[in-house]
Design an enzyme around this catalytic site. Sequence first.
Site: not given
Length: 495
Positions: A78, A158, A182
């Site tokens: 990420k 996210s 998330s």
Amino acid sequence: MTAPNDLTVAAARDALRRGDLTAVDVTRSCLDAIDGADALNAFAHRTPDLAMDRARAADARLKDGNAPDLCGIPLGIKDLFCTQGVPGQAGSRILQGFRPEYESTVTARLRDAGAVMLGKLNMDEFAMGSSNETSVYGPAVNPWRRAGDDTALTPGGSSGGSAAAVAAGLCLAATGTDTGGSIRQPAAFTGITGLKPTYGRCSRWGIVAFASSLDQAGPMTRDVRDAAILLGAMAGHDPLDSTSADLPVPDFEAALKGDIRGKVIGIPGEYRMDGMPDAIDALWRDGIAMMKDAGAEIRDISLPHTKYALPAYYVIAPAEASSNLARYDGVRFGHRATLDQGDGITEMYEKTRAEGFGDEVKRRVMVGTYVLSAGFYDAYYNRARKVRTLIKRDFDRAFADGVDAILTPATPSPAFALGAMQDADPVQMYLNDVFTVTVNLAGLPAIALPTGQDGAGLPLGLQLIGRPWGEAELLDAAYSLERAAGFVARPDRWW
């Protein structure tokens, strides 16, 4: 034969040790898949040369016969994790051009375990969002589609890029972060497994901060066993992070027995929301039945302060974000606005932040600044902190009364269309976190895993919440549910 990029971490690990595959084979398969998946927009920064270098190094370690579990396993990272020499923007324009000179503790541990980094994954800007639509890179796209419908769907947020990449077979697993759901919400939207560990189990050092008392890194994988393997490499005490727990890391994979006979599974009445879709309600009832059939005792419980969790979260998280994001000013790194003659440092701050931050980040920074301001601190921030204590107390009482894990829905709906909520009240988007934020406020571990599909064929997930530091027992309960559900569906390739 299953393509190397479609293998689980466990299957690839075993194939690498048998010599059926090389790390170069698996890495090249993933890189080819990434090159053919531009339509998903899952990868923000690709590192093919670095990946091949690490794959060759992994093969050398495998040949020596003393390689750890993740040696040669290709992962996506990420964009919130700092990785030395590789661009990292946290999905924001304000960090454009930033190349960290250091490695986050989590990615350093994965690297040292021989994992291969394929690149950085798309995400909501500074992890603020539930649909991956606030990203400077544009939205990531869910590889799943409704039956007979070409509408592009969100992979959640996210960690939307991480979820899309794992679900589409672009990497064998990925890192995510979870501040209010998330990891778990995008996992549920894309039919994969996402684990949010206990706060402090994984180091936050080198991860761009959103809300420091809530953020926690975790694995996003194809199944529960892979989550156990990845967490074992990610977790551990870190003296660089003052909130990192100095506790031993169990062998999470060895804990996967799948035997929950005699375990008590709590069902919180407060999670039965008005207007809950029939598909979510049916999924939850089916999950309860599966765990009962596996020998667990099902017990109704009450978490009375759940209804205050979402408002408390959306006071605390923006307050911490407004403090953390104050460092992005155009002076030291990232984007700096072009100044007019006569502009001073105040104008530089204002223009840089106006250009560099997206609308959602600006909204949360302003909310956070407001609730921390003189005259409102006690009315909002301090009150929210007290509510947080009450929410944690609810969970503490449930576990003290003998509950071993708590079963709830992971999301209030299946994946929705990209753009569907862009013109809506922001609160409608925030409601996506209704089942997940309590876990972050209480600092507990929780896992989302796919257990069914809706009428349009989209994946749906359930959430199991565990005791503090009880990831091993939580993963075992999830393993039992996973085997009972038998979810094996994968998205049809359209990209």
